[in-house]
Design an enzyme around this catalytic site. Structure first.
Site, mmCIF file in Angstrom:
data_model
loop_
_atom_site.group_PDB
_atom_site.id
_atom_site.type_symbol
_atom_site.label_atom_id
_atom_site.label_comp_id
_atom_site.label_asym_id
_atom_site.label_seq_id
_atom_site.Cartn_x
_atom_site.Cartn_y
_atom_site.Cartn_z
ATOM 1 N N ASP A 169 -12.486 8.401 -7.758
ATOM 2 C CA ASP A 169 -11.970 7.266 -8.528
ATOM 3 C C ASP A 169 -12.360 7.500 -9.989
ATOM 4 O OD1 ASP A 169 -10.972 4.912 -9.436
ATOM 5 O OD2 ASP A 169 -12.128 3.615 -8.107
ATOM 6 N N HIS A 215 0.657 3.195 -10.510
ATOM 7 C CA HIS A 215 -0.343 3.595 -9.501
ATOM 8 C C HIS A 215 0.324 4.453 -8.417
ATOM 9 C CE1 HIS A 215 -3.963 3.376 -7.213
ATOM 10 N NE2 HIS A 215 -3.580 2.424 -6.364
ATOM 11 N N GLU A 235 -2.161 8.627 -11.682
ATOM 12 C CA GLU A 235 -1.534 7.496 -12.365
ATOM 13 C C GLU A 235 -1.504 7.693 -13.877
ATOM 14 O OE1 GLU A 235 -3.578 3.873 -11.218
ATOM 15 O OE2 GLU A 235 -4.510 4.944 -9.533
ATOM 16 N N ARG A 275 2.377 -6.645 -9.593
ATOM 17 C CA ARG A 275 2.661 -5.971 -8.318
ATOM 18 C C ARG A 275 2.831 -6.944 -7.160
ATOM 19 N NH1 ARG A 275 -2.964 -3.532 -5.971
ATOM 20 N NH2 ARG A 275 -4.250 -5.381 -6.318
ATOM 21 N N ARG A 302 0.838 -1.198 0.000
ATOM 22 C CA ARG A 302 0.000 0.000 0.000
ATOM 23 C C ARG A 302 0.873 1.249 0.000
ATOM 24 N NH1 ARG A 302 -4.926 0.626 -1.467
ATOM 25 N NH2 ARG A 302 -5.634 -1.087 -0.089
#
Length: 280
Positions: free
Chosen positions: A188, A143, A245, A78, A55
């Site tokens: 978002d 990200h 991003e 990832r 995170r």
């Protein structure tokens, strides 16, 4: 940096006081210090266990964005360990197809992440090569969790004239807002065809964000309600970052056998955000 370093992490000093740290796990950029300030957010509650994404920092999204596909959310890149390759000027990591990847995505490929600190800037480039005998398509994103003092003062400039898809509201299509992006709840969004530089302001601080090869921009912050359910995020941690991003989401990349694609995100520290405060 906000959390203990991974045992597999590597450091590189760039010009001036620019310094970057990244882990071979996920080819994950963990820290970028520049002009005496940490520029990335890494949660102190981040999990570093196998199979779980870290995170914060800069997770590499590949070959799937979110749940737009049949594989793991945001892909497998990832959550796998990449090979670290020696290079005196950059941190370089390579991922090749193997049993874990073919379980979710049947293609042969090579992916490379180059992390290059410069004076007042950081360039992160993702390169994908089709090593298969068949064409394939993929989505990708960097990200990036950008550190801010307080989300209430953070603004993203440069998307005012762009329509977007609101993933927090069922991917509904929205017209341009004609205003900088503010964060007063969950945000978002996927913006298409974002070619000009973006600027992220945070009080007196300003960061310019440029992209090469990526057509889209994703802007994200979970907001207080969603963040409260994230065990790997510190209390009120959502107030300390915005995700901006460089992404290829709405139109996946198609590569024929032997073809290569590269996308990059360049973060540049600028001296003052005063010119963006008026009317912001």
């Amino acid at each position: 940096m906000n959390a203990p370093s991974l045992p597999t992490s590597s450091h590189l000093n760039g010009p001036g006081d620019s310094r970057v740290e990244a882990s071979a796990f996920g080819a994950h950029v963990l820290s970028w210090r520049c002009r005496g300030r940490e520029r990335l957010y890494l949660s102190p509650n981040a999990s570093f266990g196998a199979g779980k994404a870290i995170r914060g920092g800069v997770p590499v999204i590949f070959p799937q964005f979110a749940q737009r596909g049949d594989g793991p959310r945001h892909g497998f890149a990832r959550t796998l360990t990449w090979e670290a390759e020696p290079d005196p000027e950059r941190l370089r990591f390579r991922l090749r197809d193997r049993e874990e990847t073919r379980r979710h995505w049947p293609y042969r490929f090579e992916a490379e992440l180059d992390v290059e600190p410069g004076e007042d800037r950081l360039r992160i480039a993702l390169t994908v090569r089709n090593a298969d005998t068949d064409p394939f398509e993929f989505s990708a994103a960097l990200h990036t969790y950008l550190a801010v003092g307080d989300i209430a003062a953070a603004l993203v400039h440069g998307l005012e004239d762009r329509p977007y898809f609101d993933s927090a509201r069922g991917d509904s299509a929205c017209p341009p807002s004609d205003a900088p992006v503010r964060f007063d709840g969950e945000v978002d969004r996927v913006y298409a065809d974002t070619r000009r530089p973006l600027r992220i302001t945070d009080g007196e601080h300003m960061l310019r964000c440029e992209a090469e090869g990526f057509a889209d921009t994703v802007v994200w912050n979970p907001g207080a309600e969603l963040a409260a359910g994230m065990s790997d995020l510190e209390p009120d941690g959502h107030r300390r970052f915005v995700c901006v991003e460089a992404a290829q989401v709405l139109r996946p990349v198609r590569l024929e056998p032997g073809q290569t694609w590269t996308g990059a995100q360049i973060l540049i520290v600028e001296s003052s955000s005063a010119q963006y405060r008026i009317g912001g």
